[in-house]
Design a protein around this motif. Structure first.
Motif, PDB file in Angstrom:
ATOM      1  N   GLU A 177       0.642  -0.961   0.006  1.00 39.42           N
ATOM      2  CA  GLU A 177      -0.374   0.393   0.366  1.00 39.42           C
ATOM      3  C   GLU A 177       0.894   0.884  -0.192  1.00 39.42           C
ATOM      4  OE1 GLU A 177      -3.409   2.248   2.731  1.00 39.42           O
ATOM      5  OE2 GLU A 177      -2.523  -0.021   2.789  1.00 39.42           O
ATOM      6  N   ALA A 178       2.012   1.324   0.983  1.00 40.91           N
ATOM      7  CA  ALA A 178       3.030   2.485   0.859  1.00 40.91           C
ATOM      8  C   ALA A 178       3.798   2.938  -0.723  1.00 40.91           C
ATOM      9  CB  ALA A 178       3.943   2.272   1.455  1.00 40.91           C
ATOM     10  N   GLY A 179       3.683   1.522  -1.894  1.00 33.75           N
ATOM     11  CA  GLY A 179       4.192   1.795  -3.054  1.00 33.75           C
ATOM     12  C   GLY A 179       5.874   1.414  -3.067  1.00 33.75           C
ATOM     13  N   TRP A 180       6.452   0.407  -1.789  1.00 27.53           N
ATOM     14  CA  TRP A 180       7.349   0.535  -1.499  1.00 27.53           C
ATOM     15  C   TRP A 180       7.734  -1.228  -2.393  1.00 27.53           C
ATOM     16  CZ3 TRP A 180       7.097   2.285   4.418  1.00 27.53           C
ATOM     17  CH2 TRP A 180       7.122   3.670   4.400  1.00 27.53           C
ATOM     18  N   ILE A 181       7.082  -2.532  -2.176  1.00 26.59           N
ATOM     19  CA  ILE A 181       7.231  -3.395  -2.813  1.00 26.59           C
ATOM     20  C   ILE A 181       6.028  -2.945  -4.432  1.00 26.59           C
ATOM     21  CG2 ILE A 181       8.176  -4.775  -0.812  1.00 26.59           C
ATOM     22  CD1 ILE A 181       5.866  -5.849  -0.842  1.00 26.59           C
ATOM     23  N   GLU A 182       6.109  -4.351  -5.063  1.00 27.58           N
ATOM     24  CA  GLU A 182       5.403  -4.759  -6.065  1.00 27.58           C
ATOM     25  C   GLU A 182       4.646  -5.973  -5.428  1.00 27.58           C
ATOM     26  OE1 GLU A 182       5.529  -2.356  -8.418  1.00 27.58           O
ATOM     27  OE2 GLU A 182       6.986  -1.511  -8.380  1.00 27.58           O
TER      28      GLU A 182
ATOM     29  N   ALA B 222      11.707  -4.064   0.045  1.00 26.79           N
ATOM     30  CA  ALA B 222      10.440  -2.720   0.416  1.00 26.79           C
ATOM     31  C   ALA B 222      11.904  -1.459   0.884  1.00 26.79           C
ATOM     32  CB  ALA B 222       9.887  -2.710   1.514  1.00 26.79           C
ATOM     33  N   TRP B 223      12.834  -1.584   1.538  1.00 22.87           N
ATOM     34  CA  TRP B 223      14.402  -0.621   1.851  1.00 22.87           C
ATOM     35  C   TRP B 223      14.861   0.548   0.981  1.00 22.87           C
ATOM     36  CZ3 TRP B 223      16.105   3.094   3.603  1.00 22.87           C
ATOM     37  CH2 TRP B 223      16.740   3.537   3.977  1.00 22.87           C
ATOM     38  N   ALA B 224      15.039  -0.667  -0.271  1.00 20.32           N
ATOM     39  CA  ALA B 224      15.043   0.064  -1.717  1.00 20.32           C
ATOM     40  C   ALA B 224      14.199   0.755  -2.285  1.00 20.32           C
ATOM     41  CB  ALA B 224      15.506  -2.074  -2.567  1.00 20.32           C
ATOM     42  N   GLY B 225      12.681   0.223  -2.725  1.00 17.83           N
ATOM     43  CA  GLY B 225      12.066   0.807  -2.612  1.00 17.83           C
ATOM     44  C   GLY B 225      11.483   2.237  -2.094  1.00 17.83           C
ATOM     45  N   PHE B 226      11.810   2.189  -1.142  1.00 13.89           N
ATOM     46  CA  PHE B 226      11.431   3.564  -0.468  1.00 13.89           C
ATOM     47  C   PHE B 226      12.782   4.201  -1.572  1.00 13.89           C
ATOM     48  CE2 PHE B 226      12.765   5.886   2.857  1.00 13.89           C
ATOM     49  CZ  PHE B 226      11.160   6.378   4.166  1.00 13.89           C
ATOM     50  N   ALA B 227      13.994   3.706  -0.503  1.00 13.08           N
ATOM     51  CA  ALA B 227      15.453   4.546  -1.130  1.00 13.08           C
ATOM     52  C   ALA B 227      14.208   5.304  -2.714  1.00 13.08           C
ATOM     53  CB  ALA B 227      16.230   4.019  -1.538  1.00 13.08           C
ATOM     54  N   GLU B 228      14.091   4.867  -3.792  1.00 13.75           N
ATOM     55  CA  GLU B 228      13.639   4.794  -4.941  1.00 13.75           C
ATOM     56  C   GLU B 228      12.548   5.763  -5.147  1.00 13.75           C
ATOM     57  OE1 GLU B 228      13.397   1.267  -7.578  1.00 13.75           O
ATOM     58  OE2 GLU B 228      15.897   0.808  -7.221  1.00 13.75           O
ATOM     59  N   ARG B 229      11.525   5.510  -3.970  1.00 14.38           N
ATOM     60  CA  ARG B 229       9.683   6.031  -4.543  1.00 14.38           C
ATOM     61  C   ARG B 229       9.492   6.849  -3.418  1.00 14.38           C
ATOM     62  NH1 ARG B 229      10.664   0.754  -6.390  1.00 14.38           N
ATOM     63  NH2 ARG B 229       9.268   0.010  -5.087  1.00 14.38           N
ATOM     64  N   ALA B 230       9.636   6.720  -1.908  1.00 15.65           N
ATOM     65  CA  ALA B 230       9.405   7.592  -1.311  1.00 15.65           C
ATOM     66  C   ALA B 230       9.024   8.914  -1.521  1.00 15.65           C
ATOM     67  CB  ALA B 230      10.195   7.560  -0.326  1.00 15.65           C
ATOM     68  N   SER B 231       7.959   9.290  -0.480  1.00 17.52           N
ATOM     69  CA  SER B 231       7.684  10.463  -0.542  1.00 17.52           C
ATOM     70  C   SER B 231       8.336  11.544   0.379  1.00 17.52           C
ATOM     71  CB  SER B 231       6.423  11.020  -0.286  1.00 17.52           C
ATOM     72  OG  SER B 231       6.124  10.474   0.841  1.00 17.52           O
ATOM     73  N   GLU B 232       8.116  12.919  -0.208  1.00 13.16           N
ATOM     74  CA  GLU B 232       9.296  14.140   1.133  1.00 13.16           C
ATOM     75  C   GLU B 232       9.082  14.105   2.532  1.00 13.16           C
ATOM     76  OE1 GLU B 232      12.495  15.397   0.186  1.00 13.16           O
ATOM     77  OE2 GLU B 232      12.219  14.751  -1.057  1.00 13.16           O
ATOM     78  N   ASP B 233       8.018  13.367   2.361  1.00 13.60           N
ATOM     79  CA  ASP B 233       6.969  12.889   4.009  1.00 13.60           C
ATOM     80  C   ASP B 233       7.042  12.267   4.691  1.00 13.60           C
ATOM     81  OD1 ASP B 233       5.483  15.575   4.075  1.00 13.60           O
ATOM     82  OD2 ASP B 233       3.566  14.702   3.062  1.00 13.60           O
ATOM     83  N   ASP B 234       8.159  11.069   3.965  1.00 11.15           N
ATOM     84  CA  ASP B 234       7.816   9.575   4.805  1.00 11.15           C
ATOM     85  C   ASP B 234       8.944   9.664   4.797  1.00 11.15           C
ATOM     86  OD1 ASP B 234       4.761   8.557   3.705  1.00 11.15           O
ATOM     87  OD2 ASP B 234       5.885   7.786   1.795  1.00 11.15           O
TER      88      ASP B 234
ATOM     89  N   ALA C 146      11.119 -15.833   8.646  1.00 10.52           N
ATOM     90  CA  ALA C 146      11.968 -15.797   8.757  1.00 10.52           C
ATOM     91  C   ALA C 146      12.534 -14.877   7.513  1.00 10.52           C
ATOM     92  CB  ALA C 146      12.888 -15.770  10.054  1.00 10.52           C
ATOM     93  N   PRO C 147      13.525 -15.809   6.359  1.00 14.72           N
ATOM     94  CA  PRO C 147      13.729 -15.795   5.619  1.00 14.72           C
ATOM     95  C   PRO C 147      12.892 -14.887   4.637  1.00 14.72           C
ATOM     96  CG  PRO C 147      13.880 -17.980   5.725  1.00 14.72           C
ATOM     97  CD  PRO C 147      13.683 -17.471   7.052  1.00 14.72           C
ATOM     98  N   TRP C 148      11.779 -14.933   4.150  1.00 12.71           N
ATOM     99  CA  TRP C 148      10.998 -14.450   3.521  1.00 12.71           C
ATOM    100  C   TRP C 148      10.963 -13.477   3.894  1.00 12.71           C
ATOM    101  CZ3 TRP C 148       6.693 -12.965   3.348  1.00 12.71           C
ATOM    102  CH2 TRP C 148       5.952 -12.952   2.224  1.00 12.71           C
ATOM    103  N   LYS C 149      10.932 -12.913   4.760  1.00 11.07           N
ATOM    104  CA  LYS C 149      10.280 -11.906   5.019  1.00 11.07           C
ATOM    105  C   LYS C 149      11.296 -10.687   5.166  1.00 11.07           C
ATOM    106  CE  LYS C 149       6.046  -9.789   7.824  1.00 11.07           C
ATOM    107  NZ  LYS C 149       5.198 -10.066   8.926  1.00 11.07           N
ATOM    108  N   THR C 150      12.848 -11.418   5.819  1.00 12.56           N
ATOM    109  CA  THR C 150      13.477 -10.180   6.053  1.00 12.56           C
ATOM    110  C   THR C 150      13.766 -10.322   3.998  1.00 12.56           C
ATOM    111  OG1 THR C 150      14.521 -11.782   7.183  1.00 12.56           O
ATOM    112  CG2 THR C 150      15.836 -10.904   5.720  1.00 12.56           C
ATOM    113  N   GLN C 151      13.950 -10.931   3.031  1.00 15.82           N
ATOM    114  CA  GLN C 151      13.974 -10.733   1.734  1.00 15.82           C
ATOM    115  C   GLN C 151      13.046  -9.338   1.506  1.00 15.82           C
ATOM    116  OE1 GLN C 151      14.481 -13.990  -0.204  1.00 15.82           O
ATOM    117  NE2 GLN C 151      15.740 -15.558   0.243  1.00 15.82           N
ATOM    118  N   LEU C 152      12.144  -9.703   1.548  1.00 14.39           N
ATOM    119  CA  LEU C 152      10.848  -8.406   1.266  1.00 14.39           C
ATOM    120  C   LEU C 152      10.677  -7.433   1.974  1.00 14.39           C
ATOM    121  CD1 LEU C 152       8.131  -8.697   0.093  1.00 14.39           C
ATOM    122  CD2 LEU C 152       7.125  -8.599   2.478  1.00 14.39           C
TER     123      LEU C 152
END
Length: 522
Positions: free
Chosen positions: A95-100, A131-143, A121-127
């Motif tokens: 919903e935040a737009g940080w993953i597909e 999400a961190w990569a998506g945040f770095a690329e697409r996060a809003s200024e407010d985020d 644990a390993p699946w969620k860690t990779q997810l």
């Protein structure tokens, strides 16, 4: 309002007049249904809040929320401040737009009614890495601003924890005493060099804690809007393999190599004939006292930012705790040692104010000094109905756990996370005991879990709480934890189709009949 008031003598009024009758359910978020292998803070958590509201319940009690370590126990967390990444909602990341959406479609086939931590644990860690990569690329200024503010505001614990977690991951999850000596001993130059080389891993952990905080705040606001308030849980002790023990070994009874010399547990009791050997290092209370118990002040301050009330696990340890030599294999050969007593609570109230909403878990071997401390602080203790029916030698008259012996300043439970479900427990009782219990409960034995709930709701105790398993008519297969056992605990989850609307209707009727209403914080 559950009030903590430090006074010279127990008061006949005070907290009692500030409390009122309310009730709620006990459920750890990992036990929520989810297609992602473990319960989380996403849609199913909101549906559970809706169930609570429909059932007329004002409280949702949870177990500790920290990142789990040894055997996935929420009472053996790797931090007293950080949150468990497994509780982060993948739907919230989408919903935040940080993953597909494709990131979620590729998930493994997780079991529906248990948590497979080894697979989750390993699946969620990779997810979360995606999400961190998506945040770095697409996060809003407010985020981005919110993330920066979170890191600055929580730096007093966050900086140590994220470094500890990154180091632990780098060392294949081994305890900190097995790391490279310079890093285990926190040599400044070694930590600085390592942090520069591994800044990406450290930043990822900051982001994960921020995401939890963001999702948790949204869930808490959703609950409050529906009249539901949250009860958290603070274990009195911390795990040896934790950020706090690594960062502040001077606070704990450790040898020169960082290993505990004495450990926590409890003597033989109704859970175990050999007691319980928890393994947590014990505090050097005079060292904590020297800086005004800052660790405990900040720990409670952090918890009260997340929840509305706090259950303090093993409250009796503040009066006196069971000290076990670390070389002992069981808890039998321990000794009682004095806790910090009122001095700690004077520090807490001086820093955080008098109106601290606490529940004292006062189960186990309770002595007069524990009762005096609890009553001087005007804290509600706990009564577990199952325990009231365990000893039939003198009938049911003498047990403090039974409703006719309750007092207003009390939280009554049908059972806790450490008990079997009511139906599972009932099936293990003798025929004579069940007959006597049915007389006491005015029950025909056909729906005994509901008879226990009815009796708890009718108690004079201001707070009444039930494991959700008892409301959903579940048996021993839904047990959350079996004290004294090492395997198969903390795994249970309910299925979406088990959250029966008719159970909510029944609980609502019983709650209103007994004058229970939503919780009103002071």
């Amino acid at each position: 309002m559950v009030r903590l008031r430090v006074s010279a003598q127990p008061s006949p009024t005070g907290a009692l007049n500030d409390m009122h009758r309310t009730s709620g359910l006990l459920l750890h978020p990992t036990s929520l249904p989810s297609p992602y292998g473990v319960g989380d803070l996403g849609p199913s958590a909101r549906r559970f809040v809706d169930f609570l509201a429909a059932a007329g319940q004002g409280l949702w009690q949870m177990l500790p929320l920290g990142p789990t370590g040894y055997r996935d126990s929420p009472y053996q967390c790797t931090s007293a401040f950080a949150a468990n990444p497994m509780l982060i909602s993948p739907d919230g990341l989408l919903e935040a737009g940080w993953i597909e959406a494709s990131d979620l479609d590729a998930r493994p086939a997780f079991p529906e009614d248990q948590v497979d931590f080894g697979a989750v644990a390993p699946w969620k860690t990779q997810l979360l890495e995606r999400a961190w990569a998506g945040f770095a690329e697409r996060a809003s200024e407010d985020d981005r601003a919110g993330y920066a503010q979170f890191c600055e505001r929580e730096a007093f614990w966050l900086d140590d924890y994220v470094l500890y977690h990154a180091l632990k991951t780098h060392h294949d999850l081994r305890p900190w005493t097995e790391w490279e000596p310079a890093l285990a001993q926190r040599k400044r130059a070694a930590l600085t060099r390592w942090s520069k080389r591994h800044s990406a891993e450290i930043e990822l952990q900051c982001f994960i804690q921020y995401v939890f905080h963001r999702q948790w705040s949204e869930l808490r606001d959703y609950a409050h809007a529906r009249g539901v308030h949250l009860i958290g849980d603070i274990p009195i002790f911390v795990a040896h393999d934790s950020s706090e023990v690594w960062t502040h070994p001077e606070w704990f009874e450790l040898d020169a190599d960082g290993h505990p010399t004495v450990i926590a547990g409890v003597p033989p009791d109704y859970f175990s004939a050999t007691g319980q050997r928890w393994g947590n290092p014990l505090y050097r209370w005079p060292v904590l006292a020297a800086d005004g118990y800052r660790f405990w002040v900040e720990r409670l301050r952090r918890m009260l930012e997340l929840v509305d009330l706090v259950r303090i696990d093993h409250f009796r340890g503040f009066a006196g705790y069971w000290e076990i030599p670390a070389s002992e294999e069981t808890a039998i050969n321990g000794r009682w040692a004095p806790g910090p007593g009122l001095a700690l609570f004077h520090a807490l109230t001086a820093a955080l104010g008098e109106n601290l909403p606490l529940i004292a878990e006062d189960l186990g071997v309770i002595t007069e000094d524990v009762e005096t401390l609890r009553d001087t602080l005007e804290l509600p203790g706990m009564a577990v109905l199952q325990f009231g029916f365990e000893d039939l030698e003198d009938g049911f008259g003498g047990s403090s756990f039974l409703p006719h012996n309750h007092r207003r300043r009390l939280a009554v439970y049908t059972g806790t996370h450490d008990n079997n479900t009511l139906l599972g427990w009932w099936g293990e009782r003798s025929e004579s005991m069940r007959e006597q219990a049915c007389v006491y409960l005015n029950s025909d034995g056909q729906a005994v879990n509901w008879d226990f709930i009815r009796v708890a709701l009718g108690s004079v105790a201001d707070l009444a709480l039930f494991p959700v398993q008892d409301v959903l008519n579940l048996g021993a297969e839904a047990c959350m934890n079996r004290p004294g056992t090492a395997e198969g605990n903390w795994l249970w989850r309910y299925r979406e189709d088990q959250l029966d609307p008719s159970a909510a209707e029944r609980l609502l009727r019983l709650s209103r009949l007994n004058g229970r209403r939503p919780y009103e914080p002071g």
